[in-house]
Design a protein around this motif. Structure first.
Motif, mmCIF file in Angstrom:
data_model
loop_
_atom_site.group_PDB
_atom_site.id
_atom_site.type_symbol
_atom_site.label_atom_id
_atom_site.label_comp_id
_atom_site.label_asym_id
_atom_site.label_seq_id
_atom_site.Cartn_x
_atom_site.Cartn_y
_atom_site.Cartn_z
ATOM 1 N N SER A 76 19.169 27.464 -12.701
ATOM 2 C CA SER A 76 20.135 26.328 -12.873
ATOM 3 C C SER A 76 20.011 25.789 -14.298
ATOM 4 N N LEU A 77 20.906 24.849 -14.713
ATOM 5 C CA LEU A 77 21.087 24.214 -16.016
ATOM 6 C C LEU A 77 20.788 22.558 -15.729
ATOM 7 N N GLU A 78 20.053 22.020 -16.565
ATOM 8 C CA GLU A 78 19.647 20.407 -16.513
ATOM 9 C C GLU A 78 20.258 20.079 -18.176
ATOM 10 N N LEU A 79 20.564 19.195 -18.260
ATOM 11 C CA LEU A 79 21.165 18.598 -19.654
ATOM 12 C C LEU A 79 20.044 17.299 -20.068
ATOM 13 N N ALA A 80 19.590 17.264 -21.298
ATOM 14 C CA ALA A 80 18.911 16.334 -21.879
ATOM 15 C C ALA A 80 19.482 15.577 -22.972
ATOM 16 N N ALA A 81 19.639 14.186 -23.110
ATOM 17 C CA ALA A 81 20.253 13.513 -24.135
ATOM 18 C C ALA A 81 21.403 13.998 -24.730
ATOM 19 N N ILE A 82 22.452 13.857 -23.923
ATOM 20 C CA ILE A 82 23.786 14.354 -24.249
ATOM 21 C C ILE A 82 24.364 13.366 -25.152
ATOM 22 N N PRO A 83 25.199 13.785 -26.073
ATOM 23 C CA PRO A 83 25.954 13.148 -27.217
ATOM 24 C C PRO A 83 26.274 11.783 -26.688
ATOM 25 N N ALA A 84 26.435 10.629 -27.244
ATOM 26 C CA ALA A 84 27.007 9.298 -26.946
ATOM 27 C C ALA A 84 28.352 9.513 -27.023
ATOM 28 N N ASP A 85 29.116 10.334 -27.624
ATOM 29 C CA ASP A 85 30.513 10.419 -27.702
ATOM 30 C C ASP A 85 31.267 10.861 -26.642
ATOM 31 N N GLY A 86 30.579 11.119 -25.489
ATOM 32 C CA GLY A 86 31.290 11.952 -24.345
ATOM 33 C C GLY A 86 30.265 11.888 -23.032
ATOM 34 N N SER A 87 31.016 12.402 -22.075
ATOM 35 C CA SER A 87 30.477 12.710 -20.971
ATOM 36 C C SER A 87 30.822 13.978 -20.241
ATOM 37 N N LEU A 88 30.069 14.743 -19.534
ATOM 38 C CA LEU A 88 30.273 16.334 -19.215
ATOM 39 C C LEU A 88 30.975 15.811 -17.695
ATOM 40 N N VAL A 89 32.093 16.467 -17.646
ATOM 41 C CA VAL A 89 32.879 16.352 -16.506
ATOM 42 C C VAL A 89 33.225 17.925 -15.713
ATOM 43 N N PRO A 90 32.296 18.431 -15.073
ATOM 44 C CA PRO A 90 32.495 19.900 -14.409
ATOM 45 C C PRO A 90 33.404 19.785 -13.559
ATOM 46 N N ASP A 91 34.064 20.880 -13.584
ATOM 47 C CA ASP A 91 35.262 21.000 -12.230
ATOM 48 C C ASP A 91 34.481 21.265 -10.717
ATOM 49 N N ALA A 92 35.324 21.389 -9.910
ATOM 50 C CA ALA A 92 34.607 21.396 -8.528
ATOM 51 C C ALA A 92 33.844 22.541 -8.282
ATOM 52 N N ASP A 93 34.047 23.844 -8.973
ATOM 53 C CA ASP A 93 33.540 24.962 -8.450
ATOM 54 C C ASP A 93 32.253 25.096 -9.429
ATOM 55 N N CYS A 94 31.817 24.378 -10.470
ATOM 56 C CA CYS A 94 30.664 24.409 -11.327
ATOM 57 C C CYS A 94 29.603 23.949 -10.545
ATOM 58 N N PRO A 95 28.490 24.768 -10.682
ATOM 59 C CA PRO A 95 27.035 24.384 -10.100
ATOM 60 C C PRO A 95 26.923 22.874 -10.511
ATOM 61 N N SER A 96 25.951 22.135 -10.010
ATOM 62 C CA SER A 96 25.461 20.835 -10.118
ATOM 63 C C SER A 96 24.926 21.015 -11.661
ATOM 64 N N ILE A 97 25.167 19.821 -12.499
ATOM 65 C CA ILE A 97 24.273 19.902 -13.607
ATOM 66 C C ILE A 97 23.599 18.524 -13.779
ATOM 67 N N PRO A 98 22.088 18.314 -13.410
ATOM 68 C CA PRO A 98 21.702 17.140 -13.562
ATOM 69 C C PRO A 98 21.587 16.704 -14.946
ATOM 70 N N VAL A 99 21.824 15.436 -15.314
ATOM 71 C CA VAL A 99 21.688 14.857 -16.717
ATOM 72 C C VAL A 99 20.480 13.947 -17.014
ATOM 73 N N HIS A 100 19.747 14.188 -18.003
ATOM 74 C CA HIS A 100 18.672 13.114 -17.943
ATOM 75 C C HIS A 100 18.960 12.555 -19.199
ATOM 76 N N SER A 101 18.406 11.278 -19.582
ATOM 77 C CA SER A 101 18.379 10.546 -20.767
ATOM 78 C C SER A 101 17.848 11.209 -21.921
ATOM 79 N N ASP A 102 16.616 11.793 -21.937
ATOM 80 C CA ASP A 102 15.965 12.610 -22.966
ATOM 81 C C ASP A 102 15.085 13.607 -22.433
ATOM 82 N N LEU A 103 14.590 14.412 -23.166
ATOM 83 C CA LEU A 103 13.788 15.683 -22.762
ATOM 84 C C LEU A 103 12.533 15.428 -21.880
ATOM 85 N N ALA A 104 11.848 14.191 -22.500
ATOM 86 C CA ALA A 104 10.778 13.689 -21.731
ATOM 87 C C ALA A 104 10.868 13.524 -20.437
#
Length: 137
Positions: A76-104
């Motif tokens: 699986s893939l998780e994201l930490a600290a995404i850029p402030a200029d956008g959000s990730l909007v996957p389509d319906a057939d994309c696996p869930s991508i948890p987003v965390h505020s930072d790596l810690a």
């Protein structure tokens, strides 16, 4: 502008740190880093974007493609600290991508779900990623 990356694999997870700008010119390099990740380590992959200046729509699509590639490999893939200029909007057939505020926070959430990581750490990096010697440590 392109990206630099560093991948650290522990027995039960990997962390791919990315710096620079994830735009059309960097998508191929990012896909190569994901190919490297797929072939090494096991378990979830946290993509740490704390050093990423920004990403384009093409960069966001590359993240979604990475989630699909990792899912096909049983990871699986998780994201930490995404850029402030956008959000990730996957389509319906994309696996869930948890987003965390930072790596810690991502590591803490992973530890709570899976227990502490086991020994055995390995690290790879793009040639442009600074080393501890570059930082004067």
């Amino acid at each position: 502008m392109t990206i630099e990356w560093r991948y650290t694999a522990e027995q039960d997870l990997g962390v791919l740190s990315v710096s620079g700008f994830l735009g059309p010119d960097a998508v191929h390099r990012f896909a190569g880093a994901i190919g490297w990740v797929v072939g090494r380590g096991s378990g979830p992959v946290i993509v740490d974007l704390a050093e990423l200046g920004s990403w384009s729509a093409e960069g966001q699509l590359a993240i979604i493609d990475a989630a699909r590639r990792l899912a096909a490999a049983g990871r699986s893939l998780e994201l930490a600290a995404i850029p402030a200029d956008g959000s990730l909007v996957p389509d319906a057939d994309c696996p869930s991508i948890p987003v965390h505020s930072d790596l810690a926070g991502a590591l803490a959430a992973h530890s709570m779900r899976h227990g502490e990581p086991a020994e055995g750490r390995h690290e790879w990096r793009a040639t442009g990623w600074p080393t501890a010697d570059d930082a004067g440590e």
